[in-house]
Design a protein around this motif. Structure first.
Motif, PDB file in Angstrom:
ATOM      1  N   GLY A 213     -21.033  44.506 -23.455  1.00 10.97           N
ATOM      2  CA  GLY A 213     -20.964  43.099 -23.340  1.00 10.97           C
ATOM      3  C   GLY A 213     -20.280  42.473 -22.021  1.00 10.97           C
ATOM      4  O   GLY A 213     -20.062  41.459 -21.824  1.00 10.97           O
ATOM      5  N   LEU A 214     -20.018  43.373 -20.957  1.00 13.11           N
ATOM      6  CA  LEU A 214     -19.478  42.929 -19.968  1.00 13.11           C
ATOM      7  C   LEU A 214     -20.718  42.662 -18.865  1.00 13.11           C
ATOM      8  O   LEU A 214     -21.338  43.612 -18.888  1.00 13.11           O
ATOM      9  CB  LEU A 214     -18.346  44.016 -19.350  1.00 13.11           C
ATOM     10  N   PRO A 215     -20.559  41.716 -17.794  1.00 13.13           N
ATOM     11  CA  PRO A 215     -21.729  41.458 -17.030  1.00 13.13           C
ATOM     12  C   PRO A 215     -21.783  42.590 -15.918  1.00 13.13           C
ATOM     13  O   PRO A 215     -22.905  42.843 -15.467  1.00 13.13           O
ATOM     14  CB  PRO A 215     -21.444  40.160 -16.559  1.00 13.13           C
ATOM     15  N   VAL A 216     -20.617  43.285 -15.491  1.00 13.74           N
ATOM     16  CA  VAL A 216     -20.426  44.046 -14.369  1.00 13.74           C
ATOM     17  C   VAL A 216     -19.681  45.380 -14.782  1.00 13.74           C
ATOM     18  O   VAL A 216     -18.857  45.307 -15.510  1.00 13.74           O
ATOM     19  CB  VAL A 216     -19.999  43.582 -13.266  1.00 13.74           C
ATOM     20  N   ALA A 217     -19.921  46.425 -13.954  1.00  9.84           N
ATOM     21  CA  ALA A 217     -19.059  47.608 -14.177  1.00  9.84           C
ATOM     22  C   ALA A 217     -17.354  47.216 -13.777  1.00  9.84           C
ATOM     23  O   ALA A 217     -17.204  46.326 -12.963  1.00  9.84           O
ATOM     24  CB  ALA A 217     -19.312  48.738 -13.341  1.00  9.84           C
ATOM     25  N   LEU A 218     -16.410  48.114 -14.201  1.00  9.86           N
ATOM     26  CA  LEU A 218     -15.167  47.523 -13.851  1.00  9.86           C
ATOM     27  C   LEU A 218     -14.508  48.478 -13.086  1.00  9.86           C
ATOM     28  O   LEU A 218     -14.250  49.716 -13.630  1.00  9.86           O
ATOM     29  CB  LEU A 218     -14.232  47.365 -15.105  1.00  9.86           C
ATOM     30  N   PRO A 219     -14.306  48.484 -12.020  1.00  8.77           N
ATOM     31  CA  PRO A 219     -13.939  49.383 -10.983  1.00  8.77           C
ATOM     32  C   PRO A 219     -12.483  49.799 -11.264  1.00  8.77           C
ATOM     33  O   PRO A 219     -11.785  48.983 -11.521  1.00  8.77           O
ATOM     34  CB  PRO A 219     -14.053  49.025  -9.362  1.00  8.77           C
ATOM     35  N   ALA A 220     -12.002  50.968 -10.924  1.00  6.90           N
ATOM     36  CA  ALA A 220     -10.351  51.229 -11.039  1.00  6.90           C
ATOM     37  C   ALA A 220      -9.723  50.448  -9.934  1.00  6.90           C
ATOM     38  O   ALA A 220     -10.209  50.655  -8.906  1.00  6.90           O
ATOM     39  CB  ALA A 220     -10.467  52.783 -10.806  1.00  6.90           C
ATOM     40  N   ARG A 221      -8.602  49.845 -10.357  1.00  6.81           N
ATOM     41  CA  ARG A 221      -7.634  49.222  -9.348  1.00  6.81           C
ATOM     42  C   ARG A 221      -6.778  49.838  -8.905  1.00  6.81           C
ATOM     43  O   ARG A 221      -6.108  49.624  -7.952  1.00  6.81           O
ATOM     44  CB  ARG A 221      -7.498  47.786 -10.034  1.00  6.81           C
ATOM     45  N   GLN A 222      -6.022  50.726  -9.884  1.00  4.24           N
ATOM     46  CA  GLN A 222      -4.851  51.373  -9.718  1.00  4.24           C
ATOM     47  C   GLN A 222      -5.222  52.658 -10.609  1.00  4.24           C
ATOM     48  O   GLN A 222      -5.603  52.592 -11.672  1.00  4.24           O
ATOM     49  CB  GLN A 222      -3.712  50.438 -10.401  1.00  4.24           C
ATOM     50  N   ILE A 223      -4.428  53.854 -10.266  1.00  4.06           N
ATOM     51  CA  ILE A 223      -3.986  55.072 -10.806  1.00  4.06           C
ATOM     52  C   ILE A 223      -2.557  55.074 -10.852  1.00  4.06           C
ATOM     53  O   ILE A 223      -1.901  54.808  -9.917  1.00  4.06           O
ATOM     54  CB  ILE A 223      -4.657  56.336  -9.869  1.00  4.06           C
ATOM     55  N   ALA A 224      -2.234  55.522 -12.209  1.00  5.21           N
ATOM     56  CA  ALA A 224      -0.774  55.556 -12.342  1.00  5.21           C
ATOM     57  C   ALA A 224      -0.248  56.799 -12.862  1.00  5.21           C
ATOM     58  O   ALA A 224      -1.049  57.377 -13.783  1.00  5.21           O
ATOM     59  CB  ALA A 224      -0.271  54.501 -13.216  1.00  5.21           C
ATOM     60  N   TYR A 225       0.817  57.268 -12.468  1.00  6.09           N
ATOM     61  CA  TYR A 225       1.444  58.449 -13.138  1.00  6.09           C
ATOM     62  C   TYR A 225       3.010  58.207 -13.537  1.00  6.09           C
ATOM     63  O   TYR A 225       3.653  57.498 -13.177  1.00  6.09           O
ATOM     64  CB  TYR A 225       1.649  59.463 -11.723  1.00  6.09           C
ATOM     65  N   PHE A 226       3.265  59.003 -14.857  1.00  4.98           N
ATOM     66  CA  PHE A 226       4.410  58.787 -15.366  1.00  4.98           C
ATOM     67  C   PHE A 226       5.285  60.026 -14.684  1.00  4.98           C
ATOM     68  O   PHE A 226       4.880  61.132 -14.654  1.00  4.98           O
ATOM     69  CB  PHE A 226       4.409  58.975 -16.690  1.00  4.98           C
ATOM     70  N   VAL A 227       6.376  59.700 -14.017  1.00  3.30           N
ATOM     71  CA  VAL A 227       7.137  60.548 -13.600  1.00  3.30           C
ATOM     72  C   VAL A 227       8.630  60.413 -13.750  1.00  3.30           C
ATOM     73  O   VAL A 227       9.224  59.435 -14.210  1.00  3.30           O
ATOM     74  CB  VAL A 227       6.966  60.159 -11.930  1.00  3.30           C
ATOM     75  N   PRO A 228       9.540  61.462 -13.484  1.00  2.18           N
ATOM     76  CA  PRO A 228      10.986  61.315 -13.817  1.00  2.18           C
ATOM     77  C   PRO A 228      11.706  60.588 -12.601  1.00  2.18           C
ATOM     78  O   PRO A 228      12.810  60.197 -12.998  1.00  2.18           O
ATOM     79  CB  PRO A 228      11.515  62.798 -13.663  1.00  2.18           C
ATOM     80  N   ASP A 229      11.316  60.437 -11.635  1.00  2.96           N
ATOM     81  CA  ASP A 229      11.890  59.833 -10.639  1.00  2.96           C
ATOM     82  C   ASP A 229      10.585  59.285  -9.386  1.00  2.96           C
ATOM     83  O   ASP A 229      10.100  59.883  -8.836  1.00  2.96           O
ATOM     84  CB  ASP A 229      12.590  60.869  -9.634  1.00  2.96           C
ATOM     85  N   ILE A 230      10.841  57.844  -9.709  1.00  6.51           N
ATOM     86  CA  ILE A 230       9.658  57.036  -8.943  1.00  6.51           C
ATOM     87  C   ILE A 230       9.814  57.334  -7.342  1.00  6.51           C
ATOM     88  O   ILE A 230       8.800  57.491  -6.779  1.00  6.51           O
ATOM     89  CB  ILE A 230       9.682  55.679  -9.454  1.00  6.51           C
TER      90      ILE A 230
END
Length: 172
Positions: free
Chosen positions: A7-24
């Motif tokens: 139902g979406l007109p175009v592909a959705l590119p990744a804008r961000q990759i996120a990691y969960f970490v103990p100390d940013i």
């Protein structure tokens, strides 16, 4: 399996990759040293006045470090409290486990995108609002091994992405 592009007109590119970490800060420094990403914009306590975890009101005290990694933004997230969250769904508090958490996508209509995922059996693990934007974490772990974060590309959000990129280009 949910197909978020139905139902979406175009592909959705990744804008961000996120990691969960103990100390940013430590994670951002290590990533910069290994991959040349950044520099990083650090927000220790992201103001998030509206939070719903799996449909229930919740509190989320977290910090993030944002930097550019080539064409995509990279985020490191640290949760300061032990409460339930989309982060602790994957990496339980006190487990000592950390890793990739989500890939962020821009969508034209946040509510419609949440509904499309739900129709495919993928639950909204987190709905939250900051002063700048609303966002949702969709639990797609069973498909991809990580969650999908969704938000609409508002002017404030696009300016934030541009600011992070400008920092990487030495323009900020």
């Amino acid at each position: 399996m949910c197909d978020p592009t139905v139902g979406l007109p175009v592909a959705l590119p990744a804008r961000q990759i996120a990691y969960f970490v103990p100390d940013i800060r430590a994670a951002a420094d290590a990533h910069r040293a290994a991959f040349g990403s950044g520099p990083f914009l650090v927000i220790d306590h992201v103001p998030t006045p509206i939070v719903r975890h799996r449909g229930r009101p919740a509190v989320l005290d977290h910090g993030s470090a944002y930097g550019q990694w080539g064409e995509v933004m990279v985020e490191f997230v640290q949760q300061h409290d032990a409460g339930p969250s989309a982060f602790h769904d994957m990496y339980p508090s006190g487990s000592g486990r950390f890793g990739m958490h989500h890939v962020a996508l821009f969508v034209d209509d946040l509510t419609a995108a949440i509904d499309r995922f739900a129709a495919g059996g993928d639950e909204c693990a987190l709905y939250a609002e900051t002063s700048a934007t609303a966002f949702a974490m969709i639990d797609t772990v069973r498909h991809y091994g990580h969650m999908i974060e969704l938000y609409e590309p508002s002017r404030v959000l696009l300016d934030f992405y541009a600011r992070v990129r400008a920092m990487a280009d030495g323009d900020a």
